[in-house]
Write an enzyme that holds these catalytic residues in place. Structure first.
Site, PDB file in Angstrom:
ATOM      1  N   LYS A  77      -3.691   4.306  -0.363  1.00 59.50           N
ATOM      2  CA  LYS A  77      -2.848   4.786   0.672  1.00 59.50           C
ATOM      3  C   LYS A  77      -1.568   4.922   0.402  1.00 59.50           C
ATOM      4  O   LYS A  77      -0.922   5.855   0.475  1.00 59.50           O
ATOM      5  CB  LYS A  77      -3.398   4.098   1.896  1.00 59.50           C
ATOM      6  CG  LYS A  77      -2.552   4.015   3.162  1.00 59.50           C
ATOM      7  CD  LYS A  77      -3.404   3.317   4.145  1.00 59.50           C
ATOM      8  CE  LYS A  77      -3.315   1.666   4.341  1.00 59.50           C
ATOM      9  NZ  LYS A  77      -2.112   0.993   4.286  1.00 59.50           N
TER      10      LYS A  77
ATOM     11  N   ARG B 162      -1.201  -0.790  13.245  1.00 57.08           N
ATOM     12  CA  ARG B 162      -2.590  -1.652  12.483  1.00 57.08           C
ATOM     13  C   ARG B 162      -3.296  -2.299  13.661  1.00 57.08           C
ATOM     14  O   ARG B 162      -4.124  -3.133  13.447  1.00 57.08           O
ATOM     15  CB  ARG B 162      -1.922  -2.635  11.839  1.00 57.08           C
ATOM     16  CG  ARG B 162      -1.662  -2.234  10.401  1.00 57.08           C
ATOM     17  CD  ARG B 162      -1.633  -3.245   9.325  1.00 57.08           C
ATOM     18  NE  ARG B 162      -0.882  -3.024   8.386  1.00 57.08           N
ATOM     19  CZ  ARG B 162      -0.920  -3.528   7.115  1.00 57.08           C
ATOM     20  NH1 ARG B 162      -1.581  -4.210   6.809  1.00 57.08           N
ATOM     21  NH2 ARG B 162      -0.425  -3.026   6.090  1.00 57.08           N
TER      22      ARG B 162
ATOM     23  N   ARG C   4      -5.528  -5.368  -9.736  1.00 58.11           N
ATOM     24  CA  ARG C   4      -4.016  -5.049  -9.813  1.00 58.11           C
ATOM     25  C   ARG C   4      -3.171  -6.290  -9.889  1.00 58.11           C
ATOM     26  O   ARG C   4      -2.157  -6.193 -10.126  1.00 58.11           O
ATOM     27  CB  ARG C   4      -3.697  -3.806  -8.530  1.00 58.11           C
ATOM     28  CG  ARG C   4      -3.618  -4.828  -7.352  1.00 58.11           C
ATOM     29  CD  ARG C   4      -3.351  -3.858  -6.252  1.00 58.11           C
ATOM     30  NE  ARG C   4      -3.194  -4.436  -4.748  1.00 58.11           N
ATOM     31  CZ  ARG C   4      -2.975  -3.877  -3.870  1.00 58.11           C
ATOM     32  NH1 ARG C   4      -3.101  -2.581  -3.724  1.00 58.11           N
ATOM     33  NH2 ARG C   4      -2.788  -4.463  -2.530  1.00 58.11           N
TER      34      ARG C   4
ATOM     35  N   ARG D  79      -1.374  -8.085  -7.520  1.00 59.78           N
ATOM     36  CA  ARG D  79       0.036  -8.162  -7.071  1.00 59.78           C
ATOM     37  C   ARG D  79       0.223  -9.578  -6.471  1.00 59.78           C
ATOM     38  O   ARG D  79      -0.764 -10.465  -6.227  1.00 59.78           O
ATOM     39  CB  ARG D  79       0.138  -7.421  -5.734  1.00 59.78           C
ATOM     40  CG  ARG D  79       1.426  -6.816  -5.395  1.00 59.78           C
ATOM     41  CD  ARG D  79       1.225  -5.958  -4.236  1.00 59.78           C
ATOM     42  NE  ARG D  79       0.721  -6.210  -3.180  1.00 59.78           N
ATOM     43  CZ  ARG D  79       0.509  -5.475  -1.898  1.00 59.78           C
ATOM     44  NH1 ARG D  79       0.738  -4.234  -2.095  1.00 59.78           N
ATOM     45  NH2 ARG D  79       0.325  -6.111  -0.859  1.00 59.78           N
TER      46      ARG D  79
ATOM     47  N   ARG E  58      -6.852 -10.527   4.738  1.00 69.74           N
ATOM     48  CA  ARG E  58      -6.199  -9.249   5.189  1.00 69.74           C
ATOM     49  C   ARG E  58      -7.289  -8.499   5.587  1.00 69.74           C
ATOM     50  O   ARG E  58      -7.270  -7.566   6.550  1.00 69.74           O
ATOM     51  CB  ARG E  58      -5.289  -8.650   4.103  1.00 69.74           C
ATOM     52  CG  ARG E  58      -4.169  -9.792   3.665  1.00 69.74           C
ATOM     53  CD  ARG E  58      -2.912  -8.750   3.300  1.00 69.74           C
ATOM     54  NE  ARG E  58      -2.988  -8.008   2.200  1.00 69.74           N
ATOM     55  CZ  ARG E  58      -2.892  -8.482   0.766  1.00 69.74           C
ATOM     56  NH1 ARG E  58      -2.657  -9.500   0.662  1.00 69.74           N
ATOM     57  NH2 ARG E  58      -3.196  -7.495   0.021  1.00 69.74           N
TER      58      ARG E  58
HETATM   59  P1  ADP Z   1      -1.366  -4.396   2.682  1.00 69.86           P
HETATM   60  O1  ADP Z   1      -2.184  -2.912   3.034  1.00 69.86           O
HETATM   61  O2  ADP Z   1      -2.147  -4.935   1.297  1.00 69.86           O
HETATM   62  O3  ADP Z   1      -1.498  -5.356   3.693  1.00 69.86           O
HETATM   63  P2  ADP Z   1       1.106  -3.479   3.026  1.00 69.86           P
HETATM   64  O4  ADP Z   1       2.063  -3.350   2.206  1.00 69.86           O
HETATM   65  O5  ADP Z   1       0.883  -2.569   4.030  1.00 69.86           O
HETATM   66  O6  ADP Z   1       0.093  -4.033   2.165  1.00 69.86           O
HETATM   67  O7  ADP Z   1       1.652  -4.800   3.851  1.00 69.86           O
HETATM   68  C1  ADP Z   1       2.000  -6.097   3.498  1.00 69.86           C
HETATM   69  C2  ADP Z   1       2.193  -6.924   4.455  1.00 69.86           C
HETATM   70  O8  ADP Z   1       3.151  -6.810   5.401  1.00 69.86           O
HETATM   71  C3  ADP Z   1       0.885  -7.078   5.419  1.00 69.86           C
HETATM   72  O9  ADP Z   1       0.040  -7.939   4.938  1.00 69.86           O
HETATM   73  C4  ADP Z   1       1.627  -7.677   6.571  1.00 69.86           C
HETATM   74  O10 ADP Z   1       1.848  -9.026   6.677  1.00 69.86           O
HETATM   75  C5  ADP Z   1       2.779  -7.092   6.960  1.00 69.86           C
HETATM   76  N1  ADP Z   1       2.751  -5.567   7.544  1.00 69.86           N
HETATM   77  C6  ADP Z   1       2.662  -4.457   7.300  1.00 69.86           C
HETATM   78  N2  ADP Z   1       2.602  -3.657   8.112  1.00 69.86           N
HETATM   79  C7  ADP Z   1       2.274  -4.156   9.317  1.00 69.86           C
HETATM   80  C8  ADP Z   1       1.876  -3.923  10.567  1.00 69.86           C
HETATM   81  N3  ADP Z   1       2.190  -2.496  10.924  1.00 69.86           N
HETATM   82  N4  ADP Z   1       1.864  -4.770  11.331  1.00 69.86           N
HETATM   83  C9  ADP Z   1       2.066  -6.095  11.125  1.00 69.86           C
HETATM   84  N5  ADP Z   1       2.325  -6.711   9.926  1.00 69.86           N
HETATM   85  C10 ADP Z   1       2.389  -5.579   8.792  1.00 69.86           C
END
Ligand code: ADP
Length: 192
Positions: free
Chosen positions: A16, A92, A131, A133, A144
């Site tokens: 995404k 989310r 990947r 990370r 997650r």
């Molecule tokens: P991923 O999709 O792998 O979790 P993201 O880059 O979207 O990676 O987000 C990384 C982290 O940032 C998440 O695991 C969470 O801890 C935090 N985060 C991101 N977006 C949100 C959100 N909308 N609400 C709460 N936490 C968020």
């Protein structure tokens, strides 16, 4: 049509982020990634970053209150009002979806489209392990994805109820997925 306002949902590892970046450029809308914003805050060691770091490392969600405030502020900025947005990683949770709806409503705006970029759990797990990370430990990935199923999957129904949802398969080569997404967005643009 006027500015596009799009939400993209999809499991971690669905691709995404990459697709949103390309779509943002392609349609001239602002790509807003809450993950990128939080990582930038961690990097520059702001107060927010210091709070968020441990939560992110554990694979947990930052509180709705914090994230809603960050997004509301970003959506209120000029570049976003002038060009529209593609939201990546937000909403989310049910409370975030509600906050977004209200935030848009007070501005007299609405969402044009929510896309679910669908990739099965087995496939995204493999992709994330590949990947590697820094925050992609096996335990954090599992956590997650579990939070995604519990908190974010219910939003599919939320957007479906508002006739906003389109499901797009995220399987296959990046360019093919991109074409699929463009097809859906072009369809929405031509309807308006
Ligand atoms: P991923 O999709 O792998 O979790 P993201 O880059 O979207 O990676 O987000 C990384 C982290 O940032 C998440 O695991 C969470 O801890 C935090 N985060 C991101 N977006 C949100 C959100 N909308 N609400 C709460 N936490 C968020």
């Amino acid at each position: 049509m006027e500015n596009l306002r799009i939400v993209i949902l999809g499991r971690q590892g669905s691709g995404k982020g990459t697709q949103c970046l390309r779509l943002g450029e392609s349609y001239g809308v602002i790509h807003i990634s809450t993950g990128d914003m939080l990582r930038a805050a961690v990097e520059s060691q702001t107060e927010l970053g210091q709070k968020a770091k441990a939560i992110m490392d554990a694979g947990d969600l930052v509180s709705d209150e914090i994230i809603n405030a960050i997004v509301a502020q970003r959506i209120g900025m000029n570049d976003v009002s002038e060009n529209g947005f593609i939201l990546d990683g937000y909403p989310r949770t049910a409370s975030q979806a509600q906050a977004l709806e209200e935030e848009l409503l007070v501005k007299g705006l609405k969402l044009d489209l929510a896309i679910n970029l669908e990739v099965p759990v087995s496939e995204v797990t493999q992709r994330m392990l590949d990947r590697s990370r820094a925050d992609d430990t096996e335990e954090a990935i599992r956590r997650r994805l579990e939070i995604y199923e519990n908190e974010t999957t219910p939003l599919l129904e939320w957007f479906e109820d508002r006739n906003n949802l389109v499901v797009v398969s995220g399987l296959g080569p990046e360019d093919e997925v991109f074409s699929r997404l463009k097809g859906v967005i072009d369809g929405i643009i031509s309807e308006n």
